[in-house]
Design a protein around this motif. Sequence first.
Motif, PDB file in Angstrom:
ATOM      1  N   ILE A 166       0.858  -1.177   0.000  1.00 16.56           N
ATOM      2  CA  ILE A 166       0.000   0.000   0.000  1.00 16.56           C
ATOM      3  C   ILE A 166       0.893   1.226   0.000  1.00 16.56           C
ATOM      4  CG2 ILE A 166      -1.756   1.283   1.273  1.00 16.56           C
ATOM      5  CD1 ILE A 166      -1.865  -1.963   2.487  1.00 16.56           C
ATOM      6  N   ILE A 167       0.699   2.100  -0.967  1.00 14.15           N
ATOM      7  CA  ILE A 167       1.491   3.317  -1.065  1.00 14.15           C
ATOM      8  C   ILE A 167       0.817   4.388  -0.207  1.00 14.15           C
ATOM      9  CG2 ILE A 167       2.451   5.065  -2.608  1.00 14.15           C
ATOM     10  CD1 ILE A 167       2.171   3.010  -4.882  1.00 14.15           C
ATOM     11  N   LEU A 168       1.549   4.870   0.794  1.00 12.50           N
ATOM     12  CA  LEU A 168       0.995   5.863   1.707  1.00 12.50           C
ATOM     13  C   LEU A 168       1.284   7.278   1.206  1.00 12.50           C
ATOM     14  CD1 LEU A 168       2.037   4.252   5.109  1.00 12.50           C
ATOM     15  CD2 LEU A 168      -0.151   4.070   3.925  1.00 12.50           C
ATOM     16  N   PRO A 169       0.483   8.248   1.596  1.00 13.11           N
ATOM     17  CA  PRO A 169       0.728   9.636   1.181  1.00 13.11           C
ATOM     18  C   PRO A 169       2.127  10.100   1.578  1.00 13.11           C
ATOM     19  CG  PRO A 169      -1.443   9.428   2.186  1.00 13.11           C
ATOM     20  CD  PRO A 169      -0.744   8.126   2.414  1.00 13.11           C
ATOM     21  N   ARG A 170       2.732  10.912   0.734  1.00 15.35           N
ATOM     22  CA  ARG A 170       4.071  11.426   0.989  1.00 15.35           C
ATOM     23  C   ARG A 170       4.014  12.502   2.073  1.00 15.35           C
ATOM     24  NH1 ARG A 170       7.863  11.086  -3.293  1.00 15.35           N
ATOM     25  NH2 ARG A 170       8.405  13.292  -3.021  1.00 15.35           N
ATOM     26  N   THR A 171       4.886  12.360   3.067  1.00 17.28           N
ATOM     27  CA  THR A 171       5.013  13.366   4.126  1.00 17.28           C
ATOM     28  C   THR A 171       6.498  13.625   4.358  1.00 17.28           C
ATOM     29  OG1 THR A 171       5.179  11.822   5.990  1.00 17.28           O
ATOM     30  CG2 THR A 171       2.953  12.395   5.244  1.00 17.28           C
ATOM     31  N   GLU A 172       6.792  14.628   5.160  1.00 14.60           N
ATOM     32  CA  GLU A 172       8.186  14.937   5.465  1.00 14.60           C
ATOM     33  C   GLU A 172       8.813  13.882   6.369  1.00 14.60           C
ATOM     34  OE1 GLU A 172       7.682  17.895   9.320  1.00 14.60           O
ATOM     35  OE2 GLU A 172       7.775  18.762   7.308  1.00 14.60           O
ATOM     36  N   PHE A 173       7.989  12.978   6.898  1.00 14.74           N
ATOM     37  CA  PHE A 173       8.508  11.922   7.754  1.00 14.74           C
ATOM     38  C   PHE A 173       8.906  10.685   6.956  1.00 14.74           C
ATOM     39  CE2 PHE A 173       5.636  14.460  10.411  1.00 14.74           C
ATOM     40  CZ  PHE A 173       6.522  14.853  11.398  1.00 14.74           C
ATOM     41  N   ASN A 174       8.026  10.242   6.055  1.00 20.56           N
ATOM     42  CA  ASN A 174       8.389   9.063   5.255  1.00 20.56           C
ATOM     43  C   ASN A 174       9.140   9.441   3.981  1.00 20.56           C
ATOM     44  OD1 ASN A 174       6.328   9.961   3.534  1.00 20.56           O
ATOM     45  ND2 ASN A 174       4.859   8.422   4.240  1.00 20.56           N
ATOM     46  N   HIS A 175       9.208  10.750   3.696  1.00 17.43           N
ATOM     47  CA  HIS A 175      10.034  11.255   2.587  1.00 17.43           C
ATOM     48  C   HIS A 175      10.827  12.451   3.124  1.00 17.43           C
ATOM     49  CE1 HIS A 175       8.509   8.995  -0.955  1.00 17.43           C
ATOM     50  NE2 HIS A 175       7.426   8.880  -0.212  1.00 17.43           N
ATOM     51  N   PRO A 176      11.957  12.213   3.782  1.00 20.32           N
ATOM     52  CA  PRO A 176      12.722  13.294   4.425  1.00 20.32           C
ATOM     53  C   PRO A 176      13.098  14.432   3.488  1.00 20.32           C
ATOM     54  CG  PRO A 176      13.571  11.147   5.090  1.00 20.32           C
ATOM     55  CD  PRO A 176      12.579  10.895   3.993  1.00 20.32           C
ATOM     56  N   GLU A 177      13.193  14.137   2.184  1.00 21.68           N
ATOM     57  CA  GLU A 177      13.570  15.193   1.243  1.00 21.68           C
ATOM     58  C   GLU A 177      12.518  16.296   1.161  1.00 21.68           C
ATOM     59  OE1 GLU A 177      11.349  12.074  -1.192  1.00 21.68           O
ATOM     60  OE2 GLU A 177      12.811  12.121   0.453  1.00 21.68           O
ATOM     61  N   LEU A 178      11.307  16.013   1.661  1.00 17.55           N
ATOM     62  CA  LEU A 178      10.248  17.026   1.643  1.00 17.55           C
ATOM     63  C   LEU A 178      10.343  18.001   2.808  1.00 17.55           C
ATOM     64  CD1 LEU A 178       7.153  14.808   0.733  1.00 17.55           C
ATOM     65  CD2 LEU A 178       8.554  16.188  -0.805  1.00 17.55           C
ATOM     66  N   LYS A 179      11.190  17.650   3.773  1.00 19.53           N
ATOM     67  CA  LYS A 179      11.296  18.485   4.963  1.00 19.53           C
ATOM     68  C   LYS A 179      12.008  19.788   4.632  1.00 19.53           C
ATOM     69  CE  LYS A 179      12.246  18.091   9.899  1.00 19.53           C
ATOM     70  NZ  LYS A 179      12.713  17.198  10.972  1.00 19.53           N
ATOM     71  N   LYS A 180      11.386  20.884   4.953  1.00 21.27           N
ATOM     72  CA  LYS A 180      11.954  22.191   4.661  1.00 21.27           C
ATOM     73  C   LYS A 180      12.923  22.616   5.760  1.00 21.27           C
ATOM     74  CE  LYS A 180       7.954  23.920   2.069  1.00 21.27           C
ATOM     75  NZ  LYS A 180       6.928  24.991   1.999  1.00 21.27           N
ATOM     76  N   ASN A 181      13.920  23.338   5.356  1.00 25.82           N
ATOM     77  CA  ASN A 181      14.843  23.916   6.323  1.00 25.82           C
ATOM     78  C   ASN A 181      14.097  24.955   7.139  1.00 25.82           C
ATOM     79  OD1 ASN A 181      16.891  25.653   7.532  1.00 25.82           O
ATOM     80  ND2 ASN A 181      18.333  24.503   6.268  1.00 25.82           N
ATOM     81  N   ALA A 182      14.323  24.960   8.451  1.00 21.96           N
ATOM     82  CA  ALA A 182      13.610  25.897   9.327  1.00 21.96           C
ATOM     83  C   ALA A 182      13.834  27.337   8.898  1.00 21.96           C
ATOM     84  CB  ALA A 182      14.063  25.709  10.767  1.00 21.96           C
TER      85      ALA A 182
END
Length: 245
Positions: free
Chosen positions: A212-228
Motif C-alpha cells: 500500500i502506497i501511503l501519502p508522501r510526508t516529510e517523515f516518510n520522505h525526508p527530502e520534503l522536509k523544509k529547512n527551518a
Amino acid sequence: MGRELAENPPPAATAPESYTVQQLVAINPYNPELLPELEKLVNEQVNSKTYNLDANLCLLRLYQVQKCTRCYSFEPERMSTVIIARILVKALMAMPAPDFSLCLFLIPESVQMEEEFKTLIVLSHFLETARFRQFWDEAAKNRHLLEVIPGFQQAIQSYAIHVLSLTYQKLPRTVLAEAVNIEGVALDKFIEHHVANSGWALDKGHSKDQLIILPRTEFNHPELKKNAADNIPLEHITKILPILE
C-alpha cells in the motif's frame, strides 16, 4: 417590601446555575463540590464519543488531594476506580498525545498497582513502542475493560496508521493487518476505505505481499522536509540584521 425581594432575587443568586461544568472548572478547579458533575461528564464523554482532557485532569486532582492548611492528602473514599479507568482508556484513545502520562501522574502509585490499572499501563507501553501485535493480544484478554468505551478499536487503529505513516512509504499488507488487527475481507474493505478517503494507493507491482502506497510526508520522505530557515519571514530577518551589526 419583603415580597418584592423574593420575586426579584439578585442576579448573583442564580448565576452559578448558568455555568457549564467546564466554566466552573476554569473558575475554581479545586472545588470538591464539582466531583459529581465531573464524574457525570466522564460518562457523557463515553456515551457521546467526545473528550475533555482538562475536565478529566481536574477530576483526578480532586480525587488525589484534599487541600488542608499545610498539606495535601489522598482521600481514597472519594475515588471511583470505574471513572478513573474510563479516563485512562479515553486518554489511550487520544494517542499520540501524551494524555495518558498526564493522567497517570495524578493517580497515586498505590492505585496504579491495582490489576486493571496495571493492564492499562502495559497497553500504553505497547502502543508507545509500536508493539501492536502484543497490544491487541493483551486487549483481547481485557475486553470487559475496553469495549465499554465506544470507538476504542477505531481510535487505536487510527493511531497505528499514524505511526506506520511516519515510517513506511510502501506498507506491506501483512504489517498493516497486524497493526490494525484486521484480516481477510474486513481488511480489504478497510484498505478500500482509505484508498477512497485517505490518499492511499495500491502498488501495481507483482510483489508476493500486497503493498500500500501511503501519502508522501516529510517523515516518510525526508527530502520534503523544509529547512527551518526557509520559514522565517523576510521582514523578521531585516529586523535582526541591524542588531547583529
